[in-house]
Write a protein that holds these residues in place. Structure first.
Motif, PDB file in Angstrom:
ATOM      1  N   LEU A 180       6.960   2.339   2.179  1.00 46.14           N
ATOM      2  CA  LEU A 180       7.339   1.185   1.368  1.00 46.14           C
ATOM      3  C   LEU A 180       7.743   0.006   2.240  1.00 46.14           C
ATOM      4  O   LEU A 180       7.557  -1.154   1.870  1.00 46.14           O
TER       5      LEU A 180
ATOM      6  N   PRO B   4       4.622  -3.261   4.099  1.00 46.43           N
ATOM      7  CA  PRO B   4       4.871  -2.571   2.837  1.00 46.43           C
ATOM      8  C   PRO B   4       3.547  -2.082   2.229  1.00 46.43           C
ATOM      9  O   PRO B   4       2.509  -2.720   2.379  1.00 46.43           O
ATOM     10  N   ASP B   5       3.607  -0.938   1.542  1.00 43.57           N
ATOM     11  CA  ASP B   5       2.412  -0.376   0.903  1.00 43.57           C
ATOM     12  C   ASP B   5       2.851   0.330  -0.378  1.00 43.57           C
ATOM     13  O   ASP B   5       3.114   1.537  -0.393  1.00 43.57           O
ATOM     14  N   LEU B   6       2.915  -0.444  -1.448  1.00 38.98           N
ATOM     15  CA  LEU B   6       3.408   0.072  -2.716  1.00 38.98           C
ATOM     16  C   LEU B   6       2.453   1.116  -3.306  1.00 38.98           C
ATOM     17  O   LEU B   6       2.881   2.110  -3.888  1.00 38.98           O
TER      18      LEU B   6
ATOM     19  N   THR C  53       2.806   4.463  -1.457  1.00 41.39           N
ATOM     20  CA  THR C  53       4.108   5.035  -1.823  1.00 41.39           C
ATOM     21  C   THR C  53       4.027   5.716  -3.180  1.00 41.39           C
ATOM     22  O   THR C  53       4.519   6.842  -3.361  1.00 41.39           O
ATOM     23  N   GLY C  54       3.409   5.052  -4.137  1.00 39.96           N
ATOM     24  CA  GLY C  54       3.261   5.637  -5.466  1.00 39.96           C
ATOM     25  C   GLY C  54       2.439   6.908  -5.429  1.00 39.96           C
ATOM     26  O   GLY C  54       2.766   7.898  -6.113  1.00 39.96           O
TER      27      GLY C  54
ATOM     28  N   LEU D  93      11.476  -5.992  -3.567  1.00 36.20           N
ATOM     29  CA  LEU D  93      10.038  -6.198  -3.425  1.00 36.20           C
ATOM     30  C   LEU D  93       9.762  -7.520  -2.714  1.00 36.20           C
ATOM     31  O   LEU D  93      10.499  -8.495  -2.881  1.00 36.20           O
TER      32      LEU D  93
ATOM     33  N   GLN E  17       4.393  -8.924  -3.746  1.00 35.05           N
ATOM     34  CA  GLN E  17       4.383  -7.746  -4.617  1.00 35.05           C
ATOM     35  C   GLN E  17       4.884  -8.106  -6.014  1.00 35.05           C
ATOM     36  O   GLN E  17       4.347  -7.629  -7.020  1.00 35.05           O
TER      37      GLN E  17
ATOM     38  N   VAL F 238      -2.914  -2.851  -6.023  1.00 34.94           N
ATOM     39  CA  VAL F 238      -2.050  -2.263  -5.001  1.00 34.94           C
ATOM     40  C   VAL F 238      -2.834  -1.810  -3.773  1.00 34.94           C
ATOM     41  O   VAL F 238      -2.294  -1.172  -2.873  1.00 34.94           O
TER      42      VAL F 238
END
Length: 386
Positions: free
Chosen positions: A166, A169-171, A174-175, A213, A217, A342
């Protein structure tokens, strides 16, 4: 005698290398090859009828990936069991290395430059977390799983790398880490009410998490809710994707004939939005064909998980299959505007080295579960007596 030989064949899990090669799930290999060939065709189209710069490189990566997949498939599942935690630790150290010496690209620090490939450790972690959780939950009793204290270790195993990803950042990744881990927890026998508690806590934390965020994002989420508020800025990608997606109609405009993609209205057509280009050129029929191939591949994965006689193999196969599902679902939902953009690629189709190799490695592990489905594994990683 024939019945005795058949019995011994079923109940003797020790097979030679030649038998392993013969018993490989060649149906899965064929499906992977067909999907990858479609991907190479779309990369050829994305470059306006040229193998350079994407299709030729992707073909080499796929060739390496096939060799990797088959080699991993032949690895004894007990060896995979023994190195599961080591693989996780290596992936975690690589994530930490990204924080220290990672390459920055497109505003994110996600890669380690190895000269011959841009390694993305977060992709390796998608495999590593499934391996580690499958080992942790292997052979445990429902009584242990029912104790909240027993779940603290696997929760930390998920949250620590998720926090590192995260930060990159890499949302999207992460999800995927959280959702794939949740599938392992569920299949291991964690009660449903505990998931409800976590989901409610997560929803309650949204206002707090929103503050952490990055601005881009936040814009992605706002654009997802109303893409037309900034049609030439943050909403451009998804609006062009919808136009191209819908313009393909039932049968599409034809190979190399997509106007949105070839006139460069469609962004990232070789990576995140490659399915949109496929839908524009081959229409709804082409899209459904690709989705059907993915579905068959996932059915293979679930069937292999069900056939495995050891808990580690079942959890490993179902986790890796669900991870493949997340790739496909999030990418297609993203380009259709059903979820925020994303940056999740379409496996075996989108251009990318680390994703190709990790997906092939994961499929190889599923095939290893198939080859060693009759082996029983103790908590120590040795074969139990039948």
């Amino acid at each position: 005698m024939a019945q005795r030989a058949q019995y011994l064949g079923r109940h003797n899990p020790e097979i030679s290398l030649g038998q392993k090669i013969w018993q490989l799930n060649w149906g899965m290999v064929l499906l992977v090859g067909i999907i990858a060939m479609m991907g190479l065709g779309m990369l050829y189209s994305a470059a306006n009828g040229s193998f350079d710069p994407w299709a030729s490189r992707q073909a080499v990566r796929f060739g390496i990936g096939v060799v990797l997949m088959l080699l991993v498939a032949l690895v004894d599942i007990r060896l995979l069991f023994r190195v599961s935690y080591l693989f996780y630790i290596v992936a975690l150290l690589l994530l930490i290395a990204v924080e220290v010496m990672g390459s920055i690209g497109m505003g994110a620090q996600r890669w380690i430059d190895l000269k011959f490939i841009q390694l993305q450790p977060s992709e390796l972690m998608k495999i590593a977390i499934i391996l580690a959780l499958a080992r942790y939950f292997h052979g445990v009793s429902q009584e242990d799983i029912g104790r909240p204290a027993f779940l603290l270790v696997p929760l930390c195993m998920v949250l620590f790398p998720s926090a590192l990803v995260l930060r990159q950042p890499d949302l999207g990744t992460t999800g995927m880490l959280v959702l794939a881990s949740g599938a392992i927890f569920f299949c291991a026998g964690v009660r449903l009410w505990k998931f409800v508690v976590v989901i409610v806590a997560g929803l309650a934390a949204i206002p707090v998490g929103w503050q952490f965020l990055h601005s881009y994002q936040q814009n992605r989420v706002l654009t997802f809710l109303d893409p037309e508020q900034d049609p030439l800025g943050t909403g451009y990608h998804i609006l062009q994707s919808k136009i191209a997606f819908g313009s393909g109609g039932i049968f599409g405009k034809g190979f190399l004939q997509g106007s949105q993609s070839h006139l460069n209205f469609l962004p990232e057509k070789q990576t995140d939005f490659i399915f949109t280009m496929l839908a524009e050129e081959f229409g709804m029929v082409g899209g459904l064909v690709l989705l059907s191939l993915y579905l068959l591949l996932m059915i293979y994965g679930v069937a292999i998980a069900v056939r495995s006689r050891n808990q580690y193999g079942r959890l490993l196969a179902i986790g890796l299959t669900f991870n493949l599902f997340l790739y496909v679902f999030i990418n297609i939902a993203m380009i259709m505007g059903l979820v925020p953009v994303v940056g999740v690629p379409l496996p075996l189709i989108s251009y990318g080295g680390t994703v190709m190799l990790t997906v092939m490695m994961g499929l190889g592990m599923v095939m290893s579960v198939w080859l060693h489905r009759d082996i029983k594994i103790s908590r120590r990683g040795v074969q139990d007596d039948f």
